[in-house]
Design a protein around this motif. Structure first.
Motif, PDB file in Angstrom:
ATOM      1  N   SER A 141      32.839 -34.274 -18.173  1.00 56.09           N
ATOM      2  CA  SER A 141      34.087 -34.874 -17.686  1.00 56.09           C
ATOM      3  C   SER A 141      33.805 -36.107 -16.837  1.00 56.09           C
ATOM      4  N   LEU A 142      32.802 -36.019 -15.954  1.00 56.69           N
ATOM      5  CA  LEU A 142      32.483 -37.149 -15.073  1.00 56.69           C
ATOM      6  C   LEU A 142      31.781 -38.286 -15.807  1.00 56.69           C
ATOM      7  N   THR A 143      30.948 -37.950 -16.796  1.00 54.36           N
ATOM      8  CA  THR A 143      30.246 -39.010 -17.530  1.00 54.36           C
ATOM      9  C   THR A 143      31.145 -39.728 -18.533  1.00 54.36           C
ATOM     10  N   GLU A 144      32.412 -39.368 -18.578  1.00 52.18           N
ATOM     11  CA  GLU A 144      33.383 -40.194 -19.307  1.00 52.18           C
ATOM     12  C   GLU A 144      33.530 -41.552 -18.620  1.00 52.18           C
ATOM     13  N   LEU A 145      33.191 -41.607 -17.328  1.00 50.17           N
ATOM     14  CA  LEU A 145      33.234 -42.871 -16.586  1.00 50.17           C
ATOM     15  C   LEU A 145      31.955 -43.650 -16.864  1.00 50.17           C
ATOM     16  N   ASN A 146      32.087 -44.925 -17.173  1.00 47.19           N
ATOM     17  CA  ASN A 146      30.943 -45.746 -17.591  1.00 47.19           C
ATOM     18  C   ASN A 146      29.855 -45.837 -16.527  1.00 47.19           C
ATOM     19  N   GLU A 147      30.259 -45.806 -15.255  1.00 43.46           N
ATOM     20  CA  GLU A 147      29.271 -45.990 -14.187  1.00 43.46           C
ATOM     21  C   GLU A 147      28.480 -44.728 -13.878  1.00 43.46           C
ATOM     22  N   ILE A 148      28.804 -43.603 -14.520  1.00 44.88           N
ATOM     23  CA  ILE A 148      28.108 -42.345 -14.241  1.00 44.88           C
ATOM     24  C   ILE A 148      27.261 -41.936 -15.440  1.00 44.88           C
ATOM     25  N   GLN A 149      25.956 -41.782 -15.213  1.00 41.04           N
ATOM     26  CA  GLN A 149      25.048 -41.335 -16.272  1.00 41.04           C
ATOM     27  C   GLN A 149      24.648 -39.867 -16.091  1.00 41.04           C
ATOM     28  N   GLY A 150      24.611 -39.394 -14.869  1.00 39.40           N
ATOM     29  CA  GLY A 150      24.217 -38.015 -14.602  1.00 39.40           C
ATOM     30  C   GLY A 150      24.975 -37.453 -13.420  1.00 39.40           C
ATOM     31  N   VAL A 151      24.899 -36.131 -13.240  1.00 42.38           N
ATOM     32  CA  VAL A 151      25.635 -35.450 -12.172  1.00 42.38           C
ATOM     33  C   VAL A 151      24.714 -34.469 -11.459  1.00 42.38           C
ATOM     34  N   GLN A 152      24.665 -34.573 -10.139  1.00 36.90           N
ATOM     35  CA  GLN A 152      23.940 -33.620  -9.308  1.00 36.90           C
ATOM     36  C   GLN A 152      24.964 -32.716  -8.621  1.00 36.90           C
ATOM     37  N   ILE A 153      24.936 -31.430  -8.953  1.00 32.96           N
ATOM     38  CA  ILE A 153      25.862 -30.472  -8.355  1.00 32.96           C
ATOM     39  C   ILE A 153      25.224 -29.879  -7.105  1.00 32.96           C
ATOM     40  N   LEU A 154      25.947 -29.947  -5.993  1.00 37.28           N
ATOM     41  CA  LEU A 154      25.496 -29.396  -4.718  1.00 37.28           C
ATOM     42  C   LEU A 154      26.446 -28.282  -4.289  1.00 37.28           C
ATOM     43  N   VAL A 155      25.930 -27.323  -3.543  1.00 32.10           N
ATOM     44  CA  VAL A 155      26.754 -26.259  -2.971  1.00 32.10           C
ATOM     45  C   VAL A 155      26.567 -26.290  -1.462  1.00 32.10           C
ATOM     46  N   GLU A 156      27.646 -26.604  -0.736  1.00 30.07           N
ATOM     47  CA  GLU A 156      27.575 -26.773   0.721  1.00 30.07           C
ATOM     48  C   GLU A 156      26.485 -27.769   1.100  1.00 30.07           C
ATOM     49  N   GLY A 157      26.319 -28.814   0.273  1.00 28.12           N
ATOM     50  CA  GLY A 157      25.349 -29.871   0.551  1.00 28.12           C
ATOM     51  C   GLY A 157      23.937 -29.571   0.116  1.00 28.12           C
ATOM     52  N   ASN A 158      23.698 -28.399  -0.493  1.00 25.35           N
ATOM     53  CA  ASN A 158      22.342 -27.995  -0.864  1.00 25.35           C
ATOM     54  C   ASN A 158      22.153 -27.952  -2.379  1.00 25.35           C
ATOM     55  N   LYS A 159      20.920 -28.201  -2.815  1.00 25.13           N
ATOM     56  CA  LYS A 159      20.556 -28.033  -4.221  1.00 25.13           C
ATOM     57  C   LYS A 159      20.168 -26.570  -4.449  1.00 25.13           C
ATOM     58  N   VAL A 160      21.017 -25.859  -5.186  1.00 32.00           N
ATOM     59  CA  VAL A 160      20.818 -24.426  -5.384  1.00 32.00           C
ATOM     60  C   VAL A 160      19.752 -24.192  -6.447  1.00 32.00           C
ATOM     61  N   ASP A 161      18.876 -23.214  -6.195  1.00 32.53           N
ATOM     62  CA  ASP A 161      17.769 -22.955  -7.113  1.00 32.53           C
ATOM     63  C   ASP A 161      18.272 -22.430  -8.458  1.00 32.53           C
ATOM     64  N   VAL A 162      19.107 -21.382  -8.440  1.00 38.56           N
ATOM     65  CA  VAL A 162      19.565 -20.775  -9.685  1.00 38.56           C
ATOM     66  C   VAL A 162      21.063 -20.502  -9.602  1.00 38.56           C
ATOM     67  N   ILE A 163      21.780 -20.880 -10.635  1.00 38.45           N
ATOM     68  CA  ILE A 163      23.180 -20.520 -10.766  1.00 38.45           C
ATOM     69  C   ILE A 163      23.242 -19.362 -11.762  1.00 38.45           C
ATOM     70  N   GLU A 164      23.620 -18.195 -11.269  1.00 37.90           N
ATOM     71  CA  GLU A 164      23.637 -16.947 -12.037  1.00 37.90           C
ATOM     72  C   GLU A 164      22.233 -16.631 -12.549  1.00 37.90           C
ATOM     73  N   LYS A 165      21.927 -16.826 -13.836  1.00 33.69           N
ATOM     74  CA  LYS A 165      20.652 -16.348 -14.379  1.00 33.69           C
ATOM     75  C   LYS A 165      19.704 -17.459 -14.843  1.00 33.69           C
ATOM     76  N   TYR A 166      20.258 -18.472 -15.481  1.00 34.36           N
ATOM     77  CA  TYR A 166      19.383 -19.350 -16.264  1.00 34.36           C
ATOM     78  C   TYR A 166      19.291 -20.788 -15.776  1.00 34.36           C
ATOM     79  N   TYR A 167      20.258 -21.268 -15.033  1.00 36.76           N
ATOM     80  CA  TYR A 167      20.318 -22.698 -14.754  1.00 36.76           C
ATOM     81  C   TYR A 167      20.060 -22.995 -13.280  1.00 36.76           C
ATOM     82  N   SER A 168      19.164 -23.947 -13.032  1.00 35.79           N
ATOM     83  CA  SER A 168      18.877 -24.418 -11.682  1.00 35.79           C
ATOM     84  C   SER A 168      19.708 -25.664 -11.393  1.00 35.79           C
ATOM     85  N   LEU A 169      20.123 -25.802 -10.142  1.00 35.61           N
ATOM     86  CA  LEU A 169      20.864 -26.999  -9.737  1.00 35.61           C
ATOM     87  C   LEU A 169      19.997 -27.904  -8.859  1.00 35.61           C
TER      88      LEU A 169
END
Length: 290
Positions: A141-169
């Protein structure tokens, strides 16, 4: 001669006094001493391409949405609308609705999305919310904007190691076109989407969902009139159950509507309709009644 001098002196005094009074009056003009009133911010019309989960949570489905807002950050508008969830009821939410957007900003092509702890609410994931759909719903959804190539998702300002089982943030994610591969909707999903377009007065999209022979019999103007009345008649009803009856070249949906209960009356009122669909150009299409 002295009299002339006196007259000229008197005129000079009068002119000087008058000019001074005029200047003083202008200096104390209350309108000029007021601070400038800031202009009312203009509203911006955003045409968004948002991505939500398919009914089986196996792929992403685009939902186009037009938003008029005073918000200047399109990234913020996109995230707020994603959290609200899909308007099309057959699509699945991709972000736990309790999630709060803490901040969003873009630097050097990477959009940093900071979400509250509710984003990791485990009971949502226990209901089979798909981590991949959640991540790429945000990213695509965000990379529909031309100026955005990637997205870093943070939780309370932190990079979370694992979201549920398989994906790291821990790292940014980039657009995923694989999840956009299209699959044909089932007959019931097709009818539900058709009805959703009618209820939202999106008649152009609804008209594209009918089969070719129906278009030959009923032009768009007549379709809009007939189906607009139909949608209004169904306003007080909701689908209670449905059955499918399959034939060689067509499918018949038997839809049972039930009148919505109100505080005034709890009497149940049912309405049964039969809708025929045929498979045309790799999609199920609605056959309009004659």
């Amino acid at each position: 001669m002295r009299i002339l001098y006196k007259v000229l002196l008197l005129l000079l005094i009068i002119v000087t006094f008058g000019y001074g009074f005029y200047s003083l009056r202008n200096d104390v003009d209350p309108a000029k001493n007021q601070p400038p009133i800031p202009p009312i911010p203009d509203k911006t019309k955003y045409e968004l391409n948002l991505y939500f989960g398919s009914p089986d949570y196996k792929r992403l489905v685009i939902e186009k949405r037009v938003i008029v807002s005073e918000e200047l950050s399109e990234e913020k508008v996109i995230m707020e609308e994603l959290i609200k969830g899909p308007r099309n009821k057959i699509l699945k939410v991709s972000i736990p609705p309790e999630t709060k957007l803490l901040s969003v900003n873009t630097t050097d092509g990477i959009c940093y999305v900071n979400l509250s702890n509710e984003f990791l609410n485990t009971y949502r994931w226990s209901q089979q919310m798909n981590e991949a759909i959640t991540i790429w719903s945000i990213v695509n959804s965000l990379t529909e904007l031309n100026e955005i190539q990637g997205v870093q998702i943070l939780v309370e300002g932190n990079k979370v190691d694992v979201i549920e089982k398989y994906y790291s943030l821990k790292q940014p994610y980039f657009r995923n076109e694989e999840l956009l591969k299209r699959e044909a909707l089932t007959p019931y999903e097709t009818y539900n989407l058709f009805l959703d377009h009618l209820k939202n007065t999106n008649y152009n999209a609804a008209y594209e969902m009918i089969e070719s022979d129906s278009k030959k019999r009923i032009d768009f103007v007549k379709f809009r009139l007939i189906m607009g009345n139909y949608a209004r008649e169904l306003k007080g009803y909701e689908i209670a159950r449905y059955q499918t009856q399959k034939y060689s070249k067509e499918m018949v949906l038997v839809i049972t509507y039930q009148k919505k209960k109100t505080n005034i009356s709890s009497v149940e009122d049912e309405l049964v309709e039969y809708w025929k669909l045929i498979y045309e150009n790799n999609d199920w299409k609605i056959v309009l009644p004659i």
